[in-house]
Design a protein around this motif. Sequence first.
Motif, PDB file in Angstrom:
ATOM      1  N   TYR A 173     -41.462 -15.101 -33.242  1.00  0.00           N
ATOM      2  CA  TYR A 173     -40.709 -14.222 -34.060  1.00  0.00           C
ATOM      3  C   TYR A 173     -40.910 -12.404 -33.359  1.00  0.00           C
ATOM      4  O   TYR A 173     -41.760 -12.496 -33.565  1.00  0.00           O
ATOM      5  N   GLU A 208     -45.243 -26.718 -29.076  1.00  0.00           N
ATOM      6  CA  GLU A 208     -44.463 -25.663 -29.026  1.00  0.00           C
ATOM      7  C   GLU A 208     -45.055 -24.603 -30.041  1.00  0.00           C
ATOM      8  O   GLU A 208     -45.698 -24.750 -31.248  1.00  0.00           O
ATOM      9  N   VAL A 258     -43.655 -21.100 -31.355  1.00  0.00           N
ATOM     10  CA  VAL A 258     -42.553 -19.836 -31.581  1.00  0.00           C
ATOM     11  C   VAL A 258     -42.912 -18.488 -31.940  1.00  0.00           C
ATOM     12  O   VAL A 258     -43.990 -18.058 -32.253  1.00  0.00           O
ATOM     13  N   LEU A 297     -35.227 -26.915 -23.168  1.00  0.00           N
ATOM     14  CA  LEU A 297     -34.916 -25.990 -23.795  1.00  0.00           C
ATOM     15  C   LEU A 297     -34.030 -25.217 -22.810  1.00  0.00           C
ATOM     16  O   LEU A 297     -32.575 -24.351 -23.621  1.00  0.00           O
ATOM     17  N   PHE A 336     -35.876 -14.997 -32.442  1.00  0.00           N
ATOM     18  CA  PHE A 336     -37.241 -17.151 -32.286  1.00  0.00           C
ATOM     19  C   PHE A 336     -37.550 -17.703 -31.166  1.00  0.00           C
ATOM     20  O   PHE A 336     -35.889 -17.614 -30.525  1.00  0.00           O
ATOM     21  N   ALA A 337     -38.483 -17.070 -30.431  1.00  0.00           N
ATOM     22  CA  ALA A 337     -38.543 -17.780 -28.733  1.00  0.00           C
ATOM     23  C   ALA A 337     -39.221 -19.366 -29.467  1.00  0.00           C
ATOM     24  O   ALA A 337     -41.018 -18.851 -29.726  1.00  0.00           O
ATOM     25  N   ARG A 338     -38.910 -20.116 -28.302  1.00  0.00           N
ATOM     26  CA  ARG A 338     -39.642 -21.374 -28.679  1.00  0.00           C
ATOM     27  C   ARG A 338     -40.420 -21.927 -27.249  1.00  0.00           C
ATOM     28  O   ARG A 338     -39.155 -21.673 -26.745  1.00  0.00           O
TER      29      ARG A 338
END
Lengths: 115, 122, 360
Positions: free
Chosen positions: C307, C303, C305, C230, C294-296
Amino acid sequence: MQNFKIIGKDDLLSVATQMKYDHYRLAQISCTKKDKLDLVYSFVKDYDLENIRIELEFDEEIESISGIYSYAFLYENEIKELFGVKIMRISLDFNGTFYKIKKTESKNGEVAQNG
Amino acid sequence: MSFFQMAKTVLSSMFKKPATLNYPVKPREYDPIVRGHIEIEIEKCIFCGMCQRKCPTGAIKVERAEKRWAIEPFDCIQCNNCAESCPKDCLHMHNTATPANENRDLIRDARISVDAEDNKDS
Amino acid sequence: MGNRTIVPFGPQHPVLPEPIHLDLVLEDETVIEAIPSIGFVHRGLEKLVEKKDFQQYVYVAERICGICSFMHGMGYCMAVENVMDLKLPDRAEFLRTIWAELSRIHSHLLWLGLLADAVGFESLFMHCWRLREEILDLFDMTTGGRVIFSVCKVGGVRKDIDAEKLKKIVEVLSNMDSSLRSITKIFLSDTSIISRMSGVGVLSPEEAFDLGAVGPMARASGIVVDDRLLGYGAYPHVKFEVQTATEGDCYARTKVRINEIFESISIIKQCVSLMPSDTAIDVPVKGNPDGEYFARLEQPRGEVVYYVKGNGTKFLDRMRVRTPTFANLPPLLHTLKGVDLADVPVLVLTIDPCISCTER
């Protein structure tokens, strides 16, 4: 900034079906309890993130998407127990025993409220 | 084949120095930046309460009127926030764990020492 | 049809370091269904965000998990930084990446040790943890903490690693290489380990996708998914390959994790050589977060997540974590169907369960 698409609760099943058809995977379901219940469903395809937001009144019922995304049952049970959202027809409904918390507290989602 | 692989590892381990320390005889040496416990130079403290506000767990209690500075070591998470925010630079992070003590109050409270109080009065 | 028995598995079990409860429905010796229940270590950390201000909450976020502690702090900080539109100095991104990859090595080594323990290979367990200890010493030396680093903060990092210590990191990792290779070779070639893991708990790529597997679990089934692509942190600047396998069984998951250790070492070495000379490691934080994000990011287990929803005050409205183990539970329940009771501990272990994370 990320986009949050606001939809009505009746559109949830059709949107989720569309997402599944487009090969999105369900990343998470979250709930925020302020003056309203605010459910956010996140779908991920490779590296895109789509967020779908549904606002609910406290006593409103909502359909489960566990028929479409089978693994949604974990998130839905969690939200049902910790926030008291009325999610109907979950494929595997633990009825308040998913989290092993005292039953008297988890009945109405009071646990989340009292911290 | 793989049996001999493991046998090789075992054999070489037999002649190597142990990976552990011979502890009570040879104590572990910590790097100076290791966060162990907070100590205060109470003489320099002006009881401003900055550390109390910065502490994420609320372990530090400062009472300005009584000139009292106290820390609950079991609440302290060794984040070093108080030492960084202290305007007088009187809080120091030491690299050893909180020393054991029979008297709980001694660890918990670092009241201004009697000598220092005498000096202030004079 | 054989006799049906329900065997409770957990919350206390010799191979499980953390409490999860599974009701295993057995037909003779074969599991035909597994029903999970969690909540033994629910700590209400998501609710705590309303009581601590957003800067203090970093320390709480770090304590969600004891193993991927740094990456939880980093994920939370990334989410808040994105809400507040902060651009970090390059050096801070590189430092975070180094710590994150060291965490990955340490987590995978810990897991390899636990796996060796679960298959009954006690001395291999010791060897894995001996190597892990060297990584923990690096943490001690660079951050001041062994497990909880407290180096991440909103707007950057709190400690710099000077050139001398960077050199030391590379040196330790290079010295580790040969013993790491000899130990991981045992996992991949020892007959008894292979016979314990190969063909157990097969998850096909379609199932992995349908059940929402993340991290090494998905990659072992041939799905190329890695949130490091990402482009957060310093990952856009370094070259790395996403490690995948195709078999989808316990052996493949072990192989993926072992390859990731070596990949992480190469990422750290690249980060050290590319480290910007500019010494700024943080940016001033003004105002309070207002907005949501939202960070991933890719943790050792998969993964995560994050928020974050801010309302313009210093207390956040909501913080949500979806941890990798939560997403990997459905694939686990699926793969449990049809395995022998004796294989259940190994299979449960290969998703690298972290139940405290899962319950927050």
